[in-house]
Design a protein around this motif. Structure first.
Motif, PDB file in Angstrom:
ATOM      1  N   GLY A 105       0.799  -1.227   0.000  1.00  0.00           N
ATOM      2  CA  GLY A 105       0.000   0.000   0.000  1.00  0.00           C
ATOM      3  C   GLY A 105       0.826   1.267   0.000  1.00  0.00           C
ATOM      4  O   GLY A 105       1.406   1.650  -1.010  1.00  0.00           O
ATOM      5  N   THR A 106       0.896   1.955   1.158  1.00  0.00           N
ATOM      6  CA  THR A 106       1.479   3.286   1.200  1.00  0.00           C
ATOM      7  C   THR A 106       3.006   3.217   1.104  1.00  0.00           C
ATOM      8  O   THR A 106       3.621   2.179   1.251  1.00  0.00           O
ATOM      9  N   GLY A 107       3.599   4.395   0.906  1.00  0.00           N
ATOM     10  CA  GLY A 107       5.045   4.483   0.869  1.00  0.00           C
ATOM     11  C   GLY A 107       5.625   4.540  -0.520  1.00  0.00           C
ATOM     12  O   GLY A 107       6.812   4.817  -0.689  1.00  0.00           O
ATOM     13  N   TRP A 108       4.809   4.290  -1.521  1.00  0.00           N
ATOM     14  CA  TRP A 108       5.287   4.329  -2.904  1.00  0.00           C
ATOM     15  C   TRP A 108       5.233   5.758  -3.444  1.00  0.00           C
ATOM     16  O   TRP A 108       4.288   6.504  -3.177  1.00  0.00           O
ATOM     17  N   THR A 109       6.251   6.115  -4.225  1.00  0.00           N
ATOM     18  CA  THR A 109       6.217   7.327  -5.029  1.00  0.00           C
ATOM     19  C   THR A 109       5.850   6.920  -6.442  1.00  0.00           C
ATOM     20  O   THR A 109       6.500   6.054  -7.034  1.00  0.00           O
ATOM     21  N   VAL A 110       4.813   7.528  -6.984  1.00  0.00           N
ATOM     22  CA  VAL A 110       4.336   7.140  -8.309  1.00  0.00           C
ATOM     23  C   VAL A 110       4.323   8.362  -9.220  1.00  0.00           C
ATOM     24  O   VAL A 110       4.322   9.506  -8.767  1.00  0.00           O
ATOM     25  N   GLY A 128       2.439   8.838  -0.820  1.00  0.00           N
ATOM     26  CA  GLY A 128       1.395   8.155  -0.085  1.00  0.00           C
ATOM     27  C   GLY A 128       1.038   8.827   1.228  1.00  0.00           C
ATOM     28  O   GLY A 128      -0.082   8.706   1.715  1.00  0.00           O
ATOM     29  N   THR A 129       1.977   9.543   1.820  1.00  0.00           N
ATOM     30  CA  THR A 129       1.719  10.213   3.093  1.00  0.00           C
ATOM     31  C   THR A 129       1.948  11.717   3.022  1.00  0.00           C
ATOM     32  O   THR A 129       1.424  12.460   3.844  1.00  0.00           O
ATOM     33  N   ALA A 130       2.731  12.180   2.088  1.00  0.00           N
ATOM     34  CA  ALA A 130       3.049  13.604   1.977  1.00  0.00           C
ATOM     35  C   ALA A 130       3.248  13.937   0.501  1.00  0.00           C
ATOM     36  O   ALA A 130       3.219  13.065  -0.367  1.00  0.00           O
ATOM     37  N   ALA A 131       3.461  15.194   0.231  1.00  0.00           N
ATOM     38  CA  ALA A 131       3.641  15.647  -1.140  1.00  0.00           C
ATOM     39  C   ALA A 131       4.677  16.756  -1.159  1.00  0.00           C
ATOM     40  O   ALA A 131       4.972  17.386  -0.138  1.00  0.00           O
ATOM     41  N   LEU A 132       5.229  16.989  -2.318  1.00  0.00           N
ATOM     42  CA  LEU A 132       6.115  18.132  -2.515  1.00  0.00           C
ATOM     43  C   LEU A 132       5.877  18.698  -3.895  1.00  0.00           C
ATOM     44  O   LEU A 132       5.383  18.016  -4.799  1.00  0.00           O
ATOM     45  N   LEU A 133       6.226  19.967  -4.033  1.00  0.00           N
ATOM     46  CA  LEU A 133       6.182  20.621  -5.334  1.00  0.00           C
ATOM     47  C   LEU A 133       7.578  20.563  -5.928  1.00  0.00           C
ATOM     48  O   LEU A 133       8.550  20.959  -5.281  1.00  0.00           O
ATOM     49  N   GLN A 134       7.666  20.066  -7.138  1.00  0.00           N
ATOM     50  CA  GLN A 134       8.952  19.888  -7.809  1.00  0.00           C
ATOM     51  C   GLN A 134       9.018  20.761  -9.055  1.00  0.00           C
ATOM     52  O   GLN A 134       8.086  20.769  -9.863  1.00  0.00           O
ATOM     53  N   ARG A 174       8.828  21.178   0.050  1.00  0.00           N
ATOM     54  CA  ARG A 174       8.015  20.209   0.780  1.00  0.00           C
ATOM     55  C   ARG A 174       6.670  20.806   1.176  1.00  0.00           C
ATOM     56  O   ARG A 174       6.560  22.002   1.486  1.00  0.00           O
ATOM     57  N   GLN A 175       5.682  19.967   1.204  1.00  0.00           N
ATOM     58  CA  GLN A 175       4.358  20.354   1.634  1.00  0.00           C
ATOM     59  C   GLN A 175       4.403  20.925   3.041  1.00  0.00           C
ATOM     60  O   GLN A 175       5.024  20.352   3.935  1.00  0.00           O
ATOM     61  N   PRO A 176       3.791  22.086   3.283  1.00  0.00           N
ATOM     62  CA  PRO A 176       3.822  22.679   4.626  1.00  0.00           C
ATOM     63  C   PRO A 176       3.314  21.699   5.683  1.00  0.00           C
ATOM     64  O   PRO A 176       2.345  20.977   5.473  1.00  0.00           O
ATOM     65  N   GLY A 177       4.025  21.684   6.818  1.00  0.00           N
ATOM     66  CA  GLY A 177       3.612  20.859   7.932  1.00  0.00           C
ATOM     67  C   GLY A 177       4.081  19.427   7.895  1.00  0.00           C
ATOM     68  O   GLY A 177       3.709  18.627   8.764  1.00  0.00           O
ATOM     69  N   THR A 178       4.935  19.051   6.919  1.00  0.00           N
ATOM     70  CA  THR A 178       5.363  17.656   6.806  1.00  0.00           C
ATOM     71  C   THR A 178       6.748  17.413   7.389  1.00  0.00           C
ATOM     72  O   THR A 178       7.243  16.296   7.332  1.00  0.00           O
TER      73      THR A 178
END
Length: 345
Positions: A6-11, A81-87, A145-149
């Motif tokens: 499930g989680t933990g993958w970057t896609v 899966g748990t956080a996001a970032l802007l690239q 990085r997404q704020p708060g992560t």
């Protein structure tokens, strides 16, 4: 190790989460700023931090317009899966930098303008990088990085996808994650292009992200093959990179290219003929030695395989995102969907 799923993958980002924007006109920086703002707000950027993203995007596009030719900006939301970032990735085809380190200093400019762009971006971003070859061009990136992560770490992998010109959906997709120092990586090139190819590629991603780990590459490939049966199918490669043991396990079906690259040389990894989901006589797994400071690269046939690592000195020791971006620029010349996934060893 307990099975994981499930989680933990970057896609690879879905439609709407990634944009490629040409940066050649005087109006380009405002367009890049506007699209960066839209993506950043979607994952919670606001206030001062949003302003910093806007400034970095503007400076990046302005540098391309002033100093480069064939400049492009790729903006993406990257999720694990748990956080996001802007690239933010910038690529161009010249003239390159003779002294990249000096070019990052405030006040240095090759055009007579105030040279604050690269230094500003580096200070504002959570992570950044630059690779340049005189006469070839420059690749830069910045991650926010997404704020708060929290601070997070730097993953030993990165990928890029790009749809065929005129299409909105990319028929290539990737999935990658690290578990206890072992990186599991998949790249799928859905047959053809457009929505049906994208559906096949996304089913491959769903199959591997639902798999229990640890697992062997051939077993993962077989899972993907079964999952793709209702789709038009595609070419698939699975690599398991054990960085501590210095080994790469590999299983491929079809014409996704797999390479081990280091010290100016590359070694191809062997795939078997077939179409995942439809034609597969066997699922062969190969094991390869992983040299120090090497990279493992997977790419679709939207990139030619006629690139030479000797023409890119030092690239394959750098951040995997620089590897992926440089190869996308230099080898992505075919009229097709394009994807690159790089893993640092």
């Amino acid at each position: 190790m307990d099975p994981l799923s499930g989680t933990g993958w970057t896609v690879s980002p879905p439609v709407g989460d990634t944009l490629w924007i040409r940066a050649e006109e005087q109006s380009s920086p405002s367009g890049v700023r506007r699209r960066a703002t839209e993506l950043a707000e979607r994952i919670g950027f606001a206030g001062e931090r949003l302003g910093q993203v806007q400034l970095a995007a503007t400076e990046a596009a302005t540098n391309l317009v002033k100093h480069a030719s064939d400049g492009e900006v790729a903006l993406s939301i990257v999720r694990d899966g748990t956080a996001a970032l802007l690239q933010l990735v910038c690529v161009d085809r010249g003239p390159g930098m003779a002294d990249p380190a000096r070019s990052r200093l405030d006040g240095f400019s090759t055009s007579g303008t105030l040279g604050i762009g690269l230094g500003t971006i580096e200070r504002l971003a959570d992570q950044s990088g630059l690779y340049s070859v005189p006469g070839t061009g420059t690749v830069t990136f910045a991650r926010f990085r997404q704020p708060g992560t929290g601070p997070g770490g730097t993953p030993p992998f990165a990928g890029l996808t790009r749809p065929l010109d005129g299409e909105t959906e990319c028929g290539d997709a990737f999935a990658v994650r690290e578990v206890d120092g072992v990186v599991y990586a998949l790249l799928c090139d859905g047959l053809g292009h457009g929505p049906l190819a994208a559906r096949a590629a996304q089913e491959a991603v769903r199959a591997i992200t639902a798999a229990a780990l640890p697992a062997r590459p051939a077993d993962l490939l077989q899972l993907v093959h079964r999952r793709l049966a209702p789709t038009r199918g595609g070419a698939v490669a699975v690599a398991v990179v054990d960085r501590a043991a210095r080994r790469v396990g590999y299983a491929g079906l079809g014409n996704v290219a797999g390479w081990i690259v280091g010290d100016g040389r590359r070694q191809g990894m062997i795939s078997t003929p077939g179409i995942a989901g439809h034609q597969a006589r066997s699922f062969r797994e190969q094991s390869y030695e992983l040299p120090p400071h090497a990279s493992v690269v997977l790419h679709s046939d939207g990139l030619t395989d006629r690139w030479n690592p000797a023409d890119r000195p030092g690239l394959f020791h750098r951040d995997p995102l620089l590897v992926a971006a440089a190869l996308m620029r230099d080898a992505g010349v075919r009229h097709d969907d394009r994807s690159v996934l790089a893993v640092a060893a």
